[in-house]
Write a protein that holds these residues in place. Structure first.
Motif, short mmCIF file in Angstrom:
data_model
loop_
_atom_site.label_atom_id
_atom_site.label_comp_id
_atom_site.label_asym_id
_atom_site.label_seq_id
_atom_site.Cartn_x
_atom_site.Cartn_y
_atom_site.Cartn_z
N TRP A 1 0.59 -1.17 -0.06
CA TRP A 1 0.00 -0.28 -0.24
C TRP A 1 0.78 1.07 -0.11
O TRP A 1 0.69 1.39 -0.56
N LEU A 2 1.79 1.35 0.56
CA LEU A 2 2.76 2.34 1.18
C LEU A 2 3.75 2.59 0.23
O LEU A 2 3.90 4.04 -0.32
N THR A 3 3.52 1.73 -1.34
CA THR A 3 4.55 2.10 -2.87
C THR A 3 3.79 2.58 -3.39
O THR A 3 4.24 2.78 -4.46
N GLY A 4 2.50 2.61 -3.03
CA GLY A 4 1.19 2.68 -4.13
C GLY A 4 0.58 1.90 -4.85
O GLY A 4 1.11 1.22 -5.74
N THR A 5 -0.49 1.55 -4.33
CA THR A 5 -1.60 0.40 -5.53
C THR A 5 -3.14 0.47 -5.16
O THR A 5 -3.70 1.14 -4.81
N ILE A 6 -3.71 0.00 -6.00
CA ILE A 6 -4.95 0.62 -6.69
C ILE A 6 -5.72 -0.80 -6.62
O ILE A 6 -7.28 -0.91 -6.80
N TRP A 7 -5.06 -1.50 -6.10
CA TRP A 7 -5.87 -3.18 -6.10
C TRP A 7 -6.61 -4.10 -5.87
O TRP A 7 -7.86 -4.64 -6.47
N ASN A 8 -7.15 -3.08 -4.93
CA ASN A 8 -7.86 -3.53 -3.72
C ASN A 8 -9.25 -2.13 -4.17
O ASN A 8 -10.17 -1.70 -3.24
N ALA A 9 -9.56 -1.80 -5.18
CA ALA A 9 -9.95 -0.17 -5.09
C ALA A 9 -11.67 -0.85 -5.80
O ALA A 9 -11.98 -2.28 -5.89
N ASN A 10 -12.61 -0.43 -4.49
CA ASN A 10 -14.27 -0.71 -4.76
C ASN A 10 -14.57 0.62 -5.43
O ASN A 10 -14.92 0.99 -5.19
N TRP A 11 -16.48 -0.14 -5.38
CA TRP A 11 -16.92 1.46 -5.85
C TRP A 11 -17.51 2.00 -4.64
O TRP A 11 -17.85 3.54 -4.49
N PRO A 12 -17.32 1.64 -3.47
CA PRO A 12 -17.39 2.38 -1.88
C PRO A 12 -16.54 3.23 -1.85
O PRO A 12 -16.15 4.69 -1.46
N TYR A 13 -14.69 2.69 -2.31
CA TYR A 13 -13.94 3.85 -1.98
C TYR A 13 -14.35 4.90 -2.84
O TYR A 13 -13.82 6.11 -2.32
N ILE A 14 -15.14 4.37 -4.90
CA ILE A 14 -14.78 5.34 -5.07
C ILE A 14 -15.60 6.77 -5.09
O ILE A 14 -16.22 7.89 -5.30
N ALA A 15 -17.01 6.42 -4.25
CA ALA A 15 -18.23 6.89 -4.04
C ALA A 15 -17.09 7.90 -2.35
O ALA A 15 -18.30 9.09 -2.25
N ALA A 16 -16.58 7.33 -2.01
CA ALA A 16 -16.09 8.30 -0.64
C ALA A 16 -15.20 9.22 -1.56
O ALA A 16 -14.61 10.05 -0.70
N MET A 17 -14.05 9.23 -2.44
CA MET A 17 -13.36 10.26 -3.19
C MET A 17 -13.62 10.67 -3.80
O MET A 17 -13.70 11.92 -3.69
N LEU A 18 -15.03 10.29 -4.32
CA LEU A 18 -15.33 11.96 -5.55
C LEU A 18 -15.82 13.31 -5.16
O LEU A 18 -15.37 14.07 -5.74
N PRO A 19 -16.29 12.91 -4.32
CA PRO A 19 -17.02 14.29 -3.83
C PRO A 19 -16.26 15.50 -3.72
O PRO A 19 -16.62 16.18 -3.70
N TRP A 20 -14.54 14.83 -2.96
CA TRP A 20 -13.83 15.69 -2.54
C TRP A 20 -13.26 16.40 -4.30
O TRP A 20 -12.54 17.72 -4.11
N LEU A 21 -12.80 15.33 -5.02
CA LEU A 21 -12.62 16.21 -6.27
C LEU A 21 -13.57 17.13 -7.18
O LEU A 21 -13.72 18.01 -7.31
N VAL A 22 -15.15 16.29 -6.95
CA VAL A 22 -15.55 17.08 -7.61
C VAL A 22 -15.64 19.82 -6.55
O VAL A 22 -16.40 19.89 -7.54
N LEU A 23 -16.02 18.60 -5.62
CA LEU A 23 -15.87 19.96 -4.75
C LEU A 23 -14.82 21.25 -4.75
O LEU A 23 -15.23 22.42 -5.44
N PHE A 24 -13.34 20.57 -4.67
CA PHE A 24 -12.56 21.32 -5.17
C PHE A 24 -11.45 21.61 -6.26
O PHE A 24 -10.95 22.67 -6.46
N VAL A 25 -11.83 20.64 -7.48
CA VAL A 25 -11.13 20.75 -8.64
C VAL A 25 -11.90 21.72 -9.50
O VAL A 25 -11.20 22.97 -9.13
#
Length: 340
Positions: free
Chosen positions: A191-215
């Protein structure tokens, strides 16, 4: 914007977006279980769905692709903003210590909870990215506090404090990971070296609002970033409230990077490489450079993720390692070209 520059900007943006679509196509159709274009289209359009295809596309490949795209866009856009705030072409979100803060929080979570919480609700699913987000914001707040000098935020001090904090938090992560059992240690290292192997839809749902707000905030503040390149005194003379604007831009960048790192781990160099390529293609004005930088970041992470999961299949490299193979030589090149 002059017509010639507008044509160039839209041409570059469309070409980059076309390359992103090509990378998505290759990543969707190729892997251990190959799919045809027809298989993908039928699955996405729900025409004679096949359970095996649904599993491969909706549970494994599509979440990784979407997460890679969002992480790449966020890191690219935030990297362009951070370089503009600090007026340093070698600045990178990782240099500010945000990645290290998120990583340390994740390692703490793995150390005490062994990488999971009991239960099946959203809190259990989102516990690890939530810890990473809190760690990133906490590290940023600490760095911000020590970078405030004489009533103003010092950009050069910000980078120096960020490097020091990142080093200390990295050592803390290493110390805690060495105390783990072998299975958790391996998970923390990957994880510390950078990986998205365990990405799932809840993770995406948790990340998306911050991008929609701040970008959109960063893009809207592009003229301010342009004026900051003239120096703070000149920007103030042109009516810019420099401290307030830097605070808004820095907070927005921190929010984006923390959200991305909480899902993807410590993926470095995207926020360094993408803005440089974007500025070479469309110029230094941030209203053009930020969207192009985000799109190039998307392309970098999607392509790196595909390489990571296929080149040494069935083994898988962390995405951060693949990007570092490109990023380190590019950083050395930029360093040699930068006048100190």
């Amino acid at each position: 914007m002059p017509k010639s520059l507008a044509v160039r900007y839209w041409t570059v943006l469309l070409v980059c977006f076309g390359m992103v679509l090509a990378a998505i196509y290759v990543s969707l159709t190729n892997g251990v279980f190959d799919l045809t274009v027809t298989d993908v289209l039928k699955t996405l359009l729900r025409i004679d769905p096949v359970p095996e295809h649904d599993l491969v596309i909706f549970d494994f490949r599509l979440p990784r692709i979407v997460a890679a795209a969002l992480v790449g866009f966020g890191l690219g856009a935030a990297g362009a903003a951070i370089q503009g705030i600090s007026r340093n072409d070698l600045a990178d979100p990782g240099i500010l210590g945000i990645n290290a803060g998120a990583g340390a929080a994740i390692v703490v979570f793995m150390f005490f909870f062994e990488g999971r919480l009991t239960g099946s609700g959203w809190l259990a699913i989102l516990a690890m990215p939530l810890f990473g987000w809190i760690g990133g914001l906490g590290a940023a707040a600490l760095i911000y506090f020590f970078s405030w000098r004489n009533g103003r935020l010092d950009p050069q001090r910000l980078i120096l404090v960020g490097i020091a904090a990142g080093s200390g938090l990295g050592d803390l992560s290493l110390y805690l990971s060495l105390k783990m059992n072998p299975q958790d240690f391996e998970m923390a290292t990957v994880w510390l070296t950078g990986t998205i192997w365990n990405a799932n839809w809840p993770y995406i749902a948790a990340m998306l609002p911050w991008l929609v707000l701040f970008v959109p905030i960063i893009i809207r503040k592009s003229p301010v970033l342009d004026l900051l390149q003239l120096g703070e005194d000149r920007a103030k003379g042109l009516g810019v409230a420099t401290e307030r604007e830097k605070n808004i831009l820095l907070f927005s960048s921190i929010g984006i990077v923390s959200a991305c790192v909480s899902v993807s781990g410590n993926i470095g160099f995207v926020g360094l490489i993408a803005p440089h390529i974007a500025k070479r293609l469309v110029g230094i004005h941030h209203d053009r450079a930020i969207p192009v930088s985000g799109t190039i970041g998307m392309l970098l992470v999607i392509a790196a993720d595909f390489i990571a999961k296929t080149v040494f299949s069935p083994a898988e490299l962390p995405v951060g390692v693949v990007i570092s193979i490109i990023g380190i030589p590019y950083f050395v090149y930029l360093l040699s070209k930068t006048r100190v």
